[in-house]
Scaffold this active site. Structure first.
Site, short mmCIF file in Angstrom:
data_model
loop_
_atom_site.label_atom_id
_atom_site.label_comp_id
_atom_site.label_asym_id
_atom_site.label_seq_id
_atom_site.Cartn_x
_atom_site.Cartn_y
_atom_site.Cartn_z
N THR A 35 -3.25 7.90 11.10
CA THR A 35 -2.16 7.24 11.84
C THR A 35 -0.85 7.95 11.49
O THR A 35 -0.44 7.94 10.32
CB THR A 35 -2.09 5.75 11.45
OG1 THR A 35 -3.37 5.18 11.71
CG2 THR A 35 -1.03 5.02 12.25
N CYS A 47 -3.17 -1.01 6.52
CA CYS A 47 -2.65 -0.56 7.82
C CYS A 47 -1.48 -1.38 8.35
O CYS A 47 -0.40 -0.83 8.56
CB CYS A 47 -3.78 -0.54 8.84
SG CYS A 47 -5.00 0.73 8.48
N PHE A 100 -7.04 -13.13 16.59
CA PHE A 100 -5.79 -12.97 15.81
C PHE A 100 -4.83 -14.15 15.99
O PHE A 100 -3.63 -14.00 15.99
CB PHE A 100 -5.09 -11.63 16.16
CG PHE A 100 -5.79 -10.47 15.52
CD1 PHE A 100 -5.33 -9.92 14.34
CD2 PHE A 100 -6.96 -9.95 16.07
CE1 PHE A 100 -5.99 -8.87 13.73
CE2 PHE A 100 -7.64 -8.90 15.47
CZ PHE A 100 -7.15 -8.37 14.29
N LYS A 152 -9.14 -8.72 3.12
CA LYS A 152 -9.89 -9.44 4.15
C LYS A 152 -11.37 -9.40 3.76
O LYS A 152 -11.74 -8.68 2.83
CB LYS A 152 -9.63 -8.86 5.54
CG LYS A 152 -10.18 -7.47 5.76
CD LYS A 152 -10.05 -7.14 7.22
CE LYS A 152 -10.63 -5.80 7.55
NZ LYS A 152 -10.62 -5.49 8.94
N LYS A 174 2.06 -1.12 6.50
CA LYS A 174 2.70 0.22 6.54
C LYS A 174 2.97 0.66 7.98
O LYS A 174 3.97 1.33 8.24
CB LYS A 174 1.85 1.24 5.78
CG LYS A 174 0.76 1.90 6.57
CD LYS A 174 0.19 3.12 5.86
CE LYS A 174 -1.10 3.60 6.49
NZ LYS A 174 -1.03 4.03 7.88
P1 NAD Z 1 -8.17 6.54 2.26
O1 NAD Z 1 -7.06 6.50 1.30
O2 NAD Z 1 -9.32 5.62 2.12
O3 NAD Z 1 -8.77 8.02 2.36
C1 NAD Z 1 -8.00 9.17 2.47
C2 NAD Z 1 -8.77 10.32 1.81
O4 NAD Z 1 -8.10 11.54 2.08
C3 NAD Z 1 -8.87 10.20 0.30
O5 NAD Z 1 -10.24 10.22 -0.09
C4 NAD Z 1 -8.12 11.42 -0.23
O6 NAD Z 1 -8.66 11.94 -1.42
C5 NAD Z 1 -8.26 12.37 0.93
N1 NAD Z 1 -7.27 13.45 0.98
C6 NAD Z 1 -5.94 13.38 0.72
N2 NAD Z 1 -5.36 14.58 0.91
C7 NAD Z 1 -6.35 15.44 1.27
C8 NAD Z 1 -6.38 16.81 1.62
N3 NAD Z 1 -5.28 17.55 1.65
N4 NAD Z 1 -7.56 17.36 1.97
C9 NAD Z 1 -8.70 16.61 1.95
N5 NAD Z 1 -8.72 15.31 1.63
C10 NAD Z 1 -7.56 14.73 1.31
O7 NAD Z 1 -7.47 6.34 3.70
P2 NAD Z 1 -8.10 5.61 4.98
O8 NAD Z 1 -8.01 4.15 4.81
O9 NAD Z 1 -9.40 6.25 5.32
O10 NAD Z 1 -7.01 6.01 6.09
C11 NAD Z 1 -6.91 7.34 6.58
C12 NAD Z 1 -5.98 7.32 7.78
O11 NAD Z 1 -6.55 6.52 8.83
C13 NAD Z 1 -4.60 6.70 7.51
O12 NAD Z 1 -3.65 7.38 8.29
C14 NAD Z 1 -4.75 5.28 8.01
O13 NAD Z 1 -3.54 4.72 8.39
C15 NAD Z 1 -5.66 5.47 9.21
N6 NAD Z 1 -6.48 4.31 9.56
C16 NAD Z 1 -7.07 3.56 8.58
C17 NAD Z 1 -7.87 2.48 8.93
C18 NAD Z 1 -8.50 1.64 7.86
O14 NAD Z 1 -8.96 0.53 8.20
N7 NAD Z 1 -8.56 2.06 6.62
C19 NAD Z 1 -8.08 2.18 10.28
C20 NAD Z 1 -7.49 2.99 11.26
C21 NAD Z 1 -6.69 4.06 10.88
#
Ligand code: NAD
Length: 437
Positions: A122, A264, A253, A326, A267
């Site tokens: 995101t 999410c 919701f 959650k 932020k």
């Molecule tokens: P997370 O923190 O669980 O995972 C991110 C991963 O990226 C980590 O394992 C980290 O080690 C890795 N990382 C960081 N820098 C790196 C690099 N340079 N190269 C390779 N790996 C690297 O994050 P998440 O919850 O999976 O969220 C990821 C993105 O998706 C965010 O932008 C978030 O806003 C978005 N998002 C999350 C959700 C959710 O429910 N978690 C849903 C939709 C969108």
């Protein structure tokens, strides 16, 4: 079959990797966290997400899924890259996109053929354009690279199903090649109905923030209404049923409760407020959504403090069910429960805490608080507790054993998620205090 490289093995990246394998692709997943990759080689999932382990095991066994800690081994056949790294908030509410930029550099320096890079993280509007230029500047060979925005809408706890049965697949691109490739990758998800929506890259970036902000707005609307319902002795759940039956409003919701948390909503709302600020436009709705959400915890805390006198509370042992932000996840990022625990712990004798899967993460997060005990099950030591507070709507809290609960010394339940049947609780001699009911 496509050869795909996913960057990031977190909640989004790992689900994306495992599900793309399930759709018939060969996927290599890169994460710079060495310990995470070491575990994943052995199919140990570093977080709790239902159904994910089976898919990862299957992918590894079939040699269709692999993990790596470095960009150097990017397969020469890889033609699709999907960036799923974190985009955490900064102290001023803006978004830290440095991990996305680092990923783009890592890809550009090691890419071996013309490719498409999808950004699933995101990211603020304009990031797609920025990543495009970072890749061009860092390419080690003359290659054609298309960058497209591809926001993710999965929910933790139901992420595999959300990926495999999406409401829509958003792709922000003007490129015909990207459109054709997206149709090929998602062919099997797209058989009954065309779920792919092609829009501009900037619109795709903003759509993700708009979706989360709208859902958070629904939650805050109901939470604010619950304060009035409380004062007027109206059950907010009756209002929910009344308005949720209107298709224009929708039934989801609309649950009043302790407010939203997680990695999410908070932020993403801050990031959108920041975008308004940078464009010199006032965001009256979003600031209120955020404020109402913060007030919700304060007013719930007041409910507990009003019930007990401050002096009384000092001698009380309170039982708390639910630590994750959650149900069906061990994610405690911005968990309202943990915020409540931090505030309550200074006012009570002891807090006894239970969660089906989030205890290990919470133990680390709460390590500086010494009047808390983690429990093995939700009823352990219940006869030594004075009252119960419910913070997360896990399934095994929905219809609990009231004979056990009625062993609470003060026979009081503070239901922060409005999940219990208050009449049933009353039949067991329990005092029930929900939110707006
Ligand atoms: P997370 O923190 O669980 O995972 C991110 C991963 O990226 C980590 O394992 C980290 O080690 C890795 N990382 C960081 N820098 C790196 C690099 N340079 N190269 C390779 N790996 C690297 O994050 P998440 O919850 O999976 O969220 C990821 C993105 O998706 C965010 O932008 C978030 O806003 C978005 N998002 C999350 C959700 C959710 O429910 N978690 C849903 C939709 C969108």
């Amino acid at each position: 079959m496509k050869d795909i490289t996913v960057i990031g093995a977190g909640y989004v990246g790992l689900v994306t990797s495992a599900c793309l394998v399930e759709l018939g692709n060969k996927v290599s997943c890169i994460d710079t966290d060495k310990e995470k990759i070491r575990q994943l080689h052995q199919a140990i999932i570093p977080f709790y997400e239902p159904r994910l382990k089976e898919l990862v095991e299957k992918g590894l066994e079939n040699d269709m899924l692999s993990f790596s800690e470095s960009y150097e081994g990017i397969s020469e056949n890889s033609e699709i890259f999907i960036i799923c790294v974190g985009t955490p908030p900064q102290s001023d509410g803006s978004t830290n996109i440095s991990y996305v930029c680092e990923s783009a550099k890592g890809i550009a320096k090691n890419i071996k053929r013309d490719s498409i890079v999808f950004i699933k993280s995101t990211v603020p509007v304009g990031t797609n354009e920025l990543i495009s230029s970072i890749i061009k500047e860092n390419l080690s060979a003359e290659l054609d690279i298309e960058v497209a925005s591809h926001p993710e809408f999965l929910k933790e706890g139901d992420a595999v199903r959300d990926f495999m049965e999406p409401d829509r697949i958003i792709i922000g691109t003007f490129s015909e090649l990207v459109k054709k490739t997206a149709h090929e990758v998602y062919k099997s998800l797209n058989l009954q109905k065309d779920k792919i929506i092609f829009i501009s890259p900037k619109a795709a970036e903003l759509t993700k923030y708009a979706a989360n902000s709208f859902l958070a707005t629904k939650i805050s609307f109901m939470n604010e209404l619950s304060l009035l319902a409380d004062n007027l002795s109206i059950d907010i759940n009756e209002i929910r049923r009344g308005i949720g039956s209107d298709k224009r409003i929708g039934e989801y919701f609309l649950y009043a409760g302790l407010g939203y948390g997680g990695s999410c909503f908070p932020k993403d709302i801050d990031s959108l407020i920041d975008a308004y600020k940078k464009n010199n436009i006032e965001s009256a709705i979003l600031s209120s959504v955020k404020q109402v959400n913060e007030n919700q915890l304060t007013s719930f805390l007041s409910k507990i403090l009003d019930y007990y006198t401050i002096k009384d509370l000092k001698s009380k042992v309170l039982l708390i069910w639910g630590l994750s932000f959650k149900p069906n996840t061990d994610d405690i990022r911005e968990s309202v429960s943990l915020k409540l625990i931090q505030k309550l712990s200074t006012q009570v004798k002891e807090l006894k805490l239970y969660d089906p899967v989030a205890i290990p993460n919470s133990r680390e997060f709460l390590k500086d608080i010494n009047n808390i005990t983690f429990l093995d099950n939700q009823y352990q030591y219940i006869e030594r507790c004075d009252s119960l507070i419910i913070c997360t709507e896990w399934e095994n809290f929905l219809d609990p054993d009231y004979t056990h609960i009625s062993k609470l010394k003060d026979k009081v339940i503070f239901d922060g998620r409005n999940i219990l049947n208050k009449n049933k609780a009353k039949e067991f001699g329990l005092k029930y205090m929900g939110i707006g009911c």
